[in-house]
Design a protein around this motif. Sequence first.
Motif, PDB file in Angstrom:
ATOM      1  N   ALA A   1      35.075  38.616  49.556  1.00 52.57           N
ATOM      2  CA  ALA A   1      34.232  38.825  48.378  1.00 52.57           C
ATOM      3  C   ALA A   1      35.032  38.669  47.094  1.00 52.57           C
ATOM      4  CB  ALA A   1      33.606  40.212  48.424  1.00 52.57           C
TER       5      ALA A   1
ATOM      6  N   VAL B   1      28.705  36.465  42.829  1.00 52.13           N
ATOM      7  CA  VAL B   1      28.699  37.934  42.793  1.00 52.13           C
ATOM      8  C   VAL B   1      27.297  38.471  43.066  1.00 52.13           C
ATOM      9  CG1 VAL B   1      28.992  39.947  41.283  1.00 52.13           C
ATOM     10  CG2 VAL B   1      30.722  38.139  41.304  1.00 52.13           C
ATOM     11  N   GLU B   2      26.292  37.845  42.450  1.00 51.61           N
ATOM     12  CA  GLU B   2      24.919  38.293  42.671  1.00 51.61           C
ATOM     13  C   GLU B   2      24.529  38.169  44.133  1.00 51.61           C
ATOM     14  OE1 GLU B   2      20.366  37.076  41.387  1.00 51.61           O
ATOM     15  OE2 GLU B   2      21.998  36.681  39.981  1.00 51.61           O
TER      16      GLU B   2
ATOM     17  N   SER C   1      22.677  41.719  37.296  1.00 49.44           N
ATOM     18  CA  SER C   1      23.243  40.380  37.392  1.00 49.44           C
ATOM     19  C   SER C   1      22.212  39.326  37.032  1.00 49.44           C
ATOM     20  CB  SER C   1      23.774  40.148  38.811  1.00 49.44           C
ATOM     21  OG  SER C   1      24.284  38.845  38.944  1.00 49.44           O
TER      22      SER C   1
ATOM     23  N   GLU D   1      26.509  38.171  46.737  1.00 48.72           N
ATOM     24  CA  GLU D   1      27.271  39.143  47.527  1.00 48.72           C
ATOM     25  C   GLU D   1      26.711  40.552  47.359  1.00 48.72           C
ATOM     26  OE1 GLU D   1      31.602  36.823  47.490  1.00 48.72           O
ATOM     27  OE2 GLU D   1      31.218  38.454  46.069  1.00 48.72           O
ATOM     28  N   LEU D   2      26.329  40.900  46.141  1.00 50.69           N
ATOM     29  CA  LEU D   2      25.733  42.209  45.907  1.00 50.69           C
ATOM     30  C   LEU D   2      24.428  42.355  46.686  1.00 50.69           C
ATOM     31  CD1 LEU D   2      26.288  42.591  42.049  1.00 50.69           C
ATOM     32  CD2 LEU D   2      27.398  43.937  43.847  1.00 50.69           C
TER      33      LEU D   2
ATOM     34  N   LEU E   1      31.975  42.646  53.792  1.00 49.39           N
ATOM     35  CA  LEU E   1      32.105  41.429  52.989  1.00 49.39           C
ATOM     36  C   LEU E   1      33.088  40.442  53.596  1.00 49.39           C
ATOM     37  CD1 LEU E   1      32.175  43.147  49.486  1.00 49.39           C
ATOM     38  CD2 LEU E   1      30.269  41.929  50.535  1.00 49.39           C
TER      39      LEU E   1
ATOM     40  N   THR F   1      32.708  41.839  42.767  1.00 44.08           N
ATOM     41  CA  THR F   1      31.813  42.442  43.759  1.00 44.08           C
ATOM     42  C   THR F   1      32.455  43.677  44.362  1.00 44.08           C
ATOM     43  OG1 THR F   1      30.974  40.240  44.311  1.00 44.08           O
ATOM     44  CG2 THR F   1      30.486  42.018  45.862  1.00 44.08           C
TER      45      THR F   1
END
Length: 270
Positions: free
Chosen positions: A161, A118-119, A192, A121-122, A157, A165
């Motif tokens: 994703a 997630v981090e 995150s 992707e962000l 994404l 996210t």
Amino acid sequence: MLGTSKTSLAKAREALTARVNASNADDVADALLSVTEVIATSAALRGALGDSGAVRGSRAALVGSVFADRVDATALEVVRDVVERRWSTGRDMVDAIESLGFEAALIGAEARGVLDTVEDELFRVDRVVAGDQRLRLVLTDPAVPDTTKGDIFADLLGGKADPTTITLVRYAVTHPRGRKLEDVLAALVTESARRHERLLARVTVADQLTEDQHRRLAAALSRVYGRDVDLQVDVDPSVVGGVVVRVGDEVIDGSVRHRVDQIRRRLGVA
């Protein structure tokens, strides 16, 4: 946040962690972000909930009367806890509820073992938006329907994703609350990193780092700050050489561009 608000947020985070777990994290996150928007768009409600002179318990009671039928019991407890604490401004109180919503979502991601994903992707979305002014204008244009904005970042994404996210980026796009989109996205990445007790260092270099350079820089910064450090690397050829590191409000500028600018200033050359 500073002073009283910073202390209150730290305590509210501790209380959140005690209440949220893998089974309810996503529901609590959705509820807290929904509550944030309601309070943020109502000056009267925000003023009443932020009134530090109110009789103790009255603000928590107001939360119950407004939100009891809208959110689940755990989220309601979290919001009651927040409004009973002291905040420097009403904006800080609203920001705190939003921040706890982000954290609840990340707790869910951590429980599923996808927090690092997630981090990453962000950060990827953050960099794409920061580097594309036309995209940024579209995503921040109130005339563009939310569904269209959702489709745009879904394409960014690649449709692959993590659901966390998608939830967080969709919220950032549709609820800027007067902030720049890239600032909201950057706050999410920082949240995150903080979640797994690491500092986030934003590194700007002229060319992509090798794995060995990445590892050695992370180790050096960890020694400086006494904590594990996550690197988010941005390539900008204008720095020419060297590296620019940002950790919170601190900037370490070791770029060639910076050194050239220093020399010019000393020589009085524009």
